[in-house]
Write a protein that holds these residues in place. Structure first.
Motif, PDB file in Angstrom:
ATOM      1  N   GLN A   7     -11.094   2.860  -7.851  1.00  0.00           N
ATOM      2  CA  GLN A   7     -10.299   2.176  -8.864  1.00  0.00           C
ATOM      3  C   GLN A   7      -9.540   3.149  -9.753  1.00  0.00           C
ATOM      4  N   CYS A   8     -10.151   4.266 -10.110  1.00  0.00           N
ATOM      5  CA  CYS A   8      -9.490   5.172 -11.052  1.00  0.00           C
ATOM      6  C   CYS A   8      -8.570   6.182 -10.387  1.00  0.00           C
ATOM      7  N   GLY A   9      -8.622   6.323  -9.060  1.00  0.00           N
ATOM      8  CA  GLY A   9      -7.750   7.245  -8.359  1.00  0.00           C
ATOM      9  C   GLY A   9      -8.302   8.646  -8.196  1.00  0.00           C
ATOM     10  N   ALA A  10      -9.506   8.913  -8.683  1.00  0.00           N
ATOM     11  CA  ALA A  10     -10.104  10.243  -8.548  1.00  0.00           C
ATOM     12  C   ALA A  10     -10.444  10.560  -7.100  1.00  0.00           C
ATOM     13  N   VAL A  11     -10.747   9.521  -6.305  1.00  0.00           N
ATOM     14  CA  VAL A  11     -11.070   9.698  -4.883  1.00  0.00           C
ATOM     15  C   VAL A  11     -10.092   8.872  -4.050  1.00  0.00           C
ATOM     16  N   ARG A  12      -9.479   9.521  -3.073  1.00  0.00           N
ATOM     17  CA  ARG A  12      -8.598   8.861  -2.112  1.00  0.00           C
ATOM     18  C   ARG A  12      -9.039   9.282  -0.722  1.00  0.00           C
ATOM     19  N   TYR A  13      -8.820   8.416   0.264  1.00  0.00           N
ATOM     20  CA  TYR A  13      -9.208   8.742   1.630  1.00  0.00           C
ATOM     21  C   TYR A  13      -8.192   8.175   2.612  1.00  0.00           C
ATOM     22  N   ALA A  14      -8.284   8.660   3.846  1.00  0.00           N
ATOM     23  CA  ALA A  14      -7.457   8.160   4.946  1.00  0.00           C
ATOM     24  C   ALA A  14      -8.343   7.941   6.159  1.00  0.00           C
ATOM     25  N   LEU A  15      -8.079   6.847   6.862  1.00  0.00           N
ATOM     26  CA  LEU A  15      -8.722   6.566   8.142  1.00  0.00           C
ATOM     27  C   LEU A  15      -7.675   6.836   9.214  1.00  0.00           C
ATOM     28  N   HIS A  16      -8.027   7.641  10.200  1.00  0.00           N
ATOM     29  CA  HIS A  16      -7.078   8.002  11.248  1.00  0.00           C
ATOM     30  C   HIS A  16      -7.315   7.204  12.528  1.00  0.00           C
ATOM     31  N   ARG A  17      -7.970   6.079  12.391  1.00  0.00           N
ATOM     32  CA  ARG A  17      -8.240   5.161  13.499  1.00  0.00           C
ATOM     33  C   ARG A  17      -8.493   3.790  12.875  1.00  0.00           C
ATOM     34  N   GLU A  18      -8.152   2.761  13.623  1.00  0.00           N
ATOM     35  CA  GLU A  18      -8.459   1.398  13.164  1.00  0.00           C
ATOM     36  C   GLU A  18      -9.968   1.266  12.990  1.00  0.00           C
ATOM     37  N   PRO A  19     -10.420   0.673  11.891  1.00  0.00           N
ATOM     38  CA  PRO A  19     -11.865   0.510  11.718  1.00  0.00           C
ATOM     39  C   PRO A  19     -12.443  -0.493  12.713  1.00  0.00           C
ATOM     40  N   HIS A  20     -13.701  -0.244  13.119  1.00  0.00           N
ATOM     41  CA  HIS A  20     -14.392  -1.123  14.058  1.00  0.00           C
ATOM     42  C   HIS A  20     -15.507  -1.881  13.342  1.00  0.00           C
TER      43      HIS A  20
ATOM     44  N   ASP B  93     -16.598   8.980 -11.169  1.00  0.00           N
ATOM     45  CA  ASP B  93     -15.885   8.679 -12.415  1.00  0.00           C
ATOM     46  C   ASP B  93     -15.877   7.197 -12.760  1.00  0.00           C
ATOM     47  N   CYS B  94     -15.549   6.331 -11.785  1.00  0.00           N
ATOM     48  CA  CYS B  94     -15.425   4.901 -12.093  1.00  0.00           C
ATOM     49  C   CYS B  94     -16.492   4.031 -11.445  1.00  0.00           C
ATOM     50  N   GLY B  95     -17.271   4.579 -10.515  1.00  0.00           N
ATOM     51  CA  GLY B  95     -18.368   3.839  -9.908  1.00  0.00           C
ATOM     52  C   GLY B  95     -18.011   2.993  -8.698  1.00  0.00           C
TER      53      GLY B  95
END
Length: 163
Positions: A11-24, A76-78
């Motif tokens: 929510q706060c933007g401190a952590v961002r991620y990317a998935l390089h495959r469609e989730p199963h 940071d935001c939980g």
């Protein structure tokens, strides 16, 4: 099958991620441990192989909820972000943390022994949009002071002068 990255974060933007495959295996888990971890009636999750999960900003904090399982969240935001069985070669992502959660529809339910007995009745409850269900002054204050990260990657966050 590789595809364009699917992005998400806290929510706060401190952590961002990317998935390089469609989730199963997109699913919701009703087990009591997931209810507690998400502070909700269920946890929406889907997995990707570990090598297809990339943290692009920040560091995911870890809580070891049992010997074989760790749960990742933003310190940071939980915001709950991940679930990982340490004996498996994949990591599950909290679907609500995706930038476009509507793109991944759950196909299964687990932990149904702990599903709320009135869960099937939720769709029949009266409803209102955020605009209709909140005081205009409150909405204006929230919009003016929101620290919520937008649903897309940014070069930096928070914006200059906001924290």
């Amino acid at each position: 099958m590789k595809s364009e990255p699917i992005t998400g974060g806290c929510q706060c933007g401190a952590v961002r991620y990317a998935l390089h495959r469609e989730p199963h295996n997109p699913h919701i888990c009703h087990c009591r441990m997931c209810q507690k971890a998400f502070g909700s009636y269920f946890a929406p999750l889907a997995g990707v192989p570990l090598e297809d999960f990339e943290v692009t900003r920040g560091t995911i904090a870890i809580f070891r909820s049992s010997d074989p399982v760790e749960r990742g969240f933003c310190r940071d935001c939980g915001t709950p972000l991940t679930y990982r069985n340490l004996k498996a070669g994949h990591i599950s992502i909290a679907l609500g943390s995706l930038d476009h959660p509507e793109r991944v529809k759950p196909a299964n339910q687990y932990g149904t022994e702990a599903r709320m007995p009135w869960f099937a009745e939720l769709a029949g409850l009266p409803g209102a949009t955020t605009e209709d269900g909140s005081a205009p002054e409150l909405l204006a204050d929230i919009r003016r002071s929101s620290r919520q990260h937008p649903d897309h990657d940014t070069d930096r966050w928070p914006p200059e002068g906001v924290r």
